[in-house]
Design an enzyme around this catalytic site. Structure first.
Site, PDB file in Angstrom:
ATOM      1  N   CYS A 120       0.858  -1.178   0.000  1.00 40.32           N
ATOM      2  CA  CYS A 120       0.000   0.000   0.000  1.00 40.32           C
ATOM      3  C   CYS A 120       0.898   1.233   0.000  1.00 40.32           C
ATOM      4  O   CYS A 120       2.120   1.128   0.028  1.00 40.32           O
ATOM      5  CB  CYS A 120      -0.937  -0.013   1.203  1.00 40.32           C
ATOM      6  SG  CYS A 120      -2.357   1.106   1.027  1.00 40.32           S
ATOM      7  N   CYS A 122      -0.259   4.141   2.019  1.00 38.43           N
ATOM      8  CA  CYS A 122      -0.735   5.061   3.059  1.00 38.43           C
ATOM      9  C   CYS A 122       0.314   5.393   4.104  1.00 38.43           C
ATOM     10  O   CYS A 122       0.436   6.553   4.520  1.00 38.43           O
ATOM     11  CB  CYS A 122      -2.007   4.526   3.703  1.00 38.43           C
ATOM     12  SG  CYS A 122      -1.844   2.909   4.477  1.00 38.43           S
ATOM     13  N   CYS A 130      -4.107   6.185   0.372  1.00 47.33           N
ATOM     14  CA  CYS A 130      -3.563   4.985  -0.269  1.00 47.33           C
ATOM     15  C   CYS A 130      -3.280   5.183  -1.752  1.00 47.33           C
ATOM     16  O   CYS A 130      -3.087   4.197  -2.479  1.00 47.33           O
ATOM     17  CB  CYS A 130      -4.535   3.821  -0.081  1.00 47.33           C
ATOM     18  SG  CYS A 130      -4.889   3.454   1.653  1.00 47.33           S
ATOM     19  N   LYS A 195     -12.535  -4.994   1.858  1.00 44.41           N
ATOM     20  CA  LYS A 195     -12.008  -4.156   2.939  1.00 44.41           C
ATOM     21  C   LYS A 195     -12.971  -3.000   3.181  1.00 44.41           C
ATOM     22  O   LYS A 195     -13.166  -2.139   2.330  1.00 44.41           O
ATOM     23  CB  LYS A 195     -10.614  -3.632   2.570  1.00 44.41           C
ATOM     24  CG  LYS A 195      -9.953  -2.804   3.659  1.00 44.41           C
ATOM     25  CD  LYS A 195      -8.564  -2.388   3.233  1.00 44.41           C
ATOM     26  CE  LYS A 195      -7.872  -1.574   4.293  1.00 44.41           C
ATOM     27  NZ  LYS A 195      -6.509  -1.138   3.853  1.00 44.41           N
ATOM     28  N   ARG A 205      -3.720   2.589  12.669  1.00 50.75           N
ATOM     29  CA  ARG A 205      -3.221   3.855  12.123  1.00 50.75           C
ATOM     30  C   ARG A 205      -2.240   4.514  13.076  1.00 50.75           C
ATOM     31  O   ARG A 205      -1.339   5.233  12.642  1.00 50.75           O
ATOM     32  CB  ARG A 205      -4.410   4.762  11.786  1.00 50.75           C
ATOM     33  CG  ARG A 205      -5.213   4.192  10.615  1.00 50.75           C
ATOM     34  CD  ARG A 205      -6.491   4.944  10.340  1.00 50.75           C
ATOM     35  NE  ARG A 205      -7.212   4.276   9.248  1.00 50.75           N
ATOM     36  CZ  ARG A 205      -8.426   4.601   8.847  1.00 50.75           C
ATOM     37  NH1 ARG A 205      -9.079   5.586   9.445  1.00 50.75           N
ATOM     38  NH2 ARG A 205      -9.002   3.942   7.853  1.00 50.75           N
ATOM     39  N   ARG A 217     -11.430   7.506   3.991  1.00 52.98           N
ATOM     40  CA  ARG A 217     -11.159   6.551   2.910  1.00 52.98           C
ATOM     41  C   ARG A 217     -12.440   5.930   2.354  1.00 52.98           C
ATOM     42  O   ARG A 217     -12.406   4.868   1.745  1.00 52.98           O
ATOM     43  CB  ARG A 217     -10.207   5.458   3.425  1.00 52.98           C
ATOM     44  CG  ARG A 217      -8.831   6.019   3.769  1.00 52.98           C
ATOM     45  CD  ARG A 217      -7.895   4.980   4.334  1.00 52.98           C
ATOM     46  NE  ARG A 217      -6.584   5.568   4.568  1.00 52.98           N
ATOM     47  CZ  ARG A 217      -5.742   5.190   5.514  1.00 52.98           C
ATOM     48  NH1 ARG A 217      -6.064   4.216   6.331  1.00 52.98           N
ATOM     49  NH2 ARG A 217      -4.563   5.773   5.651  1.00 52.98           N
ATOM     50  N   GLU A 233     -16.710  -7.158  -5.428  1.00 53.40           N
ATOM     51  CA  GLU A 233     -15.287  -6.852  -5.258  1.00 53.40           C
ATOM     52  C   GLU A 233     -14.439  -8.123  -5.341  1.00 53.40           C
ATOM     53  O   GLU A 233     -13.415  -8.158  -6.018  1.00 53.40           O
ATOM     54  CB  GLU A 233     -15.062  -6.168  -3.903  1.00 53.40           C
ATOM     55  CG  GLU A 233     -15.527  -4.731  -3.825  1.00 53.40           C
ATOM     56  CD  GLU A 233     -14.543  -3.771  -4.454  1.00 53.40           C
ATOM     57  OE1 GLU A 233     -13.488  -4.215  -4.963  1.00 53.40           O
ATOM     58  OE2 GLU A 233     -14.826  -2.550  -4.444  1.00 53.40           O
ATOM     59  N   LYS A 248     -11.825  -7.969   5.655  1.00 50.66           N
ATOM     60  CA  LYS A 248     -11.315  -7.117   6.732  1.00 50.66           C
ATOM     61  C   LYS A 248     -12.331  -6.023   7.033  1.00 50.66           C
ATOM     62  O   LYS A 248     -12.767  -5.342   6.100  1.00 50.66           O
ATOM     63  CB  LYS A 248      -9.994  -6.501   6.282  1.00 50.66           C
ATOM     64  CG  LYS A 248      -9.344  -5.566   7.293  1.00 50.66           C
ATOM     65  CD  LYS A 248      -8.056  -4.976   6.731  1.00 50.66           C
ATOM     66  CE  LYS A 248      -7.425  -4.061   7.769  1.00 50.66           C
ATOM     67  NZ  LYS A 248      -6.208  -3.395   7.226  1.00 50.66           N
ATOM     68  N   SER A 274      -6.916  -4.343  14.344  1.00 49.06           N
ATOM     69  CA  SER A 274      -6.363  -3.713  15.543  1.00 49.06           C
ATOM     70  C   SER A 274      -7.412  -3.334  16.575  1.00 49.06           C
ATOM     71  O   SER A 274      -7.212  -3.538  17.783  1.00 49.06           O
ATOM     72  CB  SER A 274      -5.556  -2.481  15.139  1.00 49.06           C
ATOM     73  OG  SER A 274      -6.374  -1.534  14.461  1.00 49.06           O
ATOM     74  N   TYR A 313      -3.163 -10.153  15.610  1.00 48.82           N
ATOM     75  CA  TYR A 313      -2.151  -9.707  16.567  1.00 48.82           C
ATOM     76  C   TYR A 313      -2.100 -10.627  17.779  1.00 48.82           C
ATOM     77  O   TYR A 313      -1.159 -10.553  18.568  1.00 48.82           O
ATOM     78  CB  TYR A 313      -2.453  -8.266  16.997  1.00 48.82           C
ATOM     79  CG  TYR A 313      -2.530  -7.317  15.827  1.00 48.82           C
ATOM     80  CD1 TYR A 313      -1.379  -6.768  15.273  1.00 48.82           C
ATOM     81  CD2 TYR A 313      -3.756  -7.009  15.243  1.00 48.82           C
ATOM     82  CE1 TYR A 313      -1.448  -5.921  14.176  1.00 48.82           C
ATOM     83  CE2 TYR A 313      -3.833  -6.166  14.145  1.00 48.82           C
ATOM     84  CZ  TYR A 313      -2.686  -5.624  13.612  1.00 48.82           C
ATOM     85  OH  TYR A 313      -2.757  -4.803  12.523  1.00 48.82           O
TER      86      TYR A 313
END
Length: 324
Positions: A120, A122, A130, A195, A205, A217, A233, A248, A274, A313
């Site tokens: 990406c 960003c 992005c 996404k 972020r 976005r 998509e 996501k 996150s 994570y």
């Protein structure tokens, strides 16, 4: 005589029986562990909004990777966080950029680990979007060429899988062509096909230093209210040459994970993002939940929904819990 009824509890009568009939199972090889690489030396700095997640300078990555491999995890996704940012995100496709250096280091030291490269712009742009900006607009086609360059540079560094996350129209087709022309026909694309423009991304972020400096976005990431759009998509990315499909976020989108799994034969990847991670960490820190049982239940739910692979994570903790 009482009315006949079914004895469903027979298959729950003991831990051994429950284990035999379990439909969705987790194992460490299901996980992809996110890793944030930063410039400098001697840096292992916790992300304030993501307890247990750190920025690592190159000289500290090996110690972290030792823990990852020891836990039985065999895949990582690398995010580079450069010091220098500009309007066109030139560090994204710098052959000596922080992301490329981190990929090379990991591949040399751990050749058996599959390295996924987040592709990406960003975190490399000074505006945090992005793609290329002109008159306040994110330009789609002009951004694609830079994404192709980024993917090729990451493949040259040793990335096993390219994971474009920018949601520009046509990004899989352009990246596939760029990889093929550069001789990387064997490198698969793990597309962030579905996404959403989600509020769950806030802590990331903070970690990637990628907050947009203006606007949002929503012109390129999906409306959380839409379901059929996800299939459109994903279908486009399959037609353009994607090899994996990412959904996501994951927790609030398990219906989408199942839809994608039902409609396409490619491996489906759930990204446990996150905000989902940080909510659990905050609740656990306050003693409101049993972190281990909740995390494993949540990840199992993603597998049950149809995910073949989970980016999370929680990878290291979950892998250790599963081994005990």
């Amino acid at each position: 005589m009482t009315q006949p009824f079914k004895r469903h509890r027979r298959l729950r009568s003991s831990a051994g029986v429950r284990r035999l009939v379990r439909e969705a199972t987790l194992q460490p090889s299901d996980f992809i562990y996110p890793l944030f690489a930063v410039e400098g030396e001697g840096r292992k700095e916790e992300v304030s909004s993501m307890p247990g997640v750190f920025h690592f300078s190159l000289d500290r990555i090996k110690a972290e990777m030792d823990e990852v491999v020891e836990a039985g995890i065999r895949s990582v996704i690398v995010f580079g966080v450069p010091d220098y940012k500009d309007h066109v995100g030139s560090e994204a496709y710098n052959e000596e950029g922080i992301t490329q250096q981190a990929i090379s280091l990991i591949k040399e030291a751990y050749p058996e680990v599959s390295i996924v490269a987040d592709t990406c712009l960003c975190q490399y742009t000074d505006h945090g979007h992005c793609g290329i900006i002109e008159n306040g607009q994110i330009l789609n086609d002009e951004s694609l060429a830079l994404l192709g360059k980024t993917a090729v540079s990451q493949a040259r560094a040793g990335a096993d899988i390219i994971a474009p996350s920018n949601m520009m129209d046509g990004f899989v087709a352009v990246i596939r062509e760029a990889l093929d022309e550069a001789g990387f026909v064997h490198v698969p694309i793990m597309s962030y096909a579905v996404k959403y423009a989600s509020s769950f991304y806030g802590p990331f972020r903070d970690a990637a230093h990628s907050t947009p400096q203006f606007g949002d976005r929503k012109t390129y990431q999906m409306d959380p209210a839409n379901r059929l759009e996800a299939l459109r998509e994903a279908e486009s990315d399959v037609e353009e040459g994607a090899d994996f499909l990412i959904v996501k976020p994951a927790m609030a989108y398990s219906d989408i994970i199942r839809d994608v799994k039902n409609h396409f034969s490619l491996p489906v990847v759930a990204y446990n993002v996150s905000g989902e991670y940080s909510m659990i960490k905050a609740a656990a820190a306050n003693g409101w939940i049993d972190e281990k049982s909740l995390v494993l239940e949540m990840l199992t739910g993603m597998k049950r929904a149809g995910a073949d692979i989970i980016i999370t994570y929680h990878s290291k903790d979950a892998a250790k819990w599963l081994s005990n």
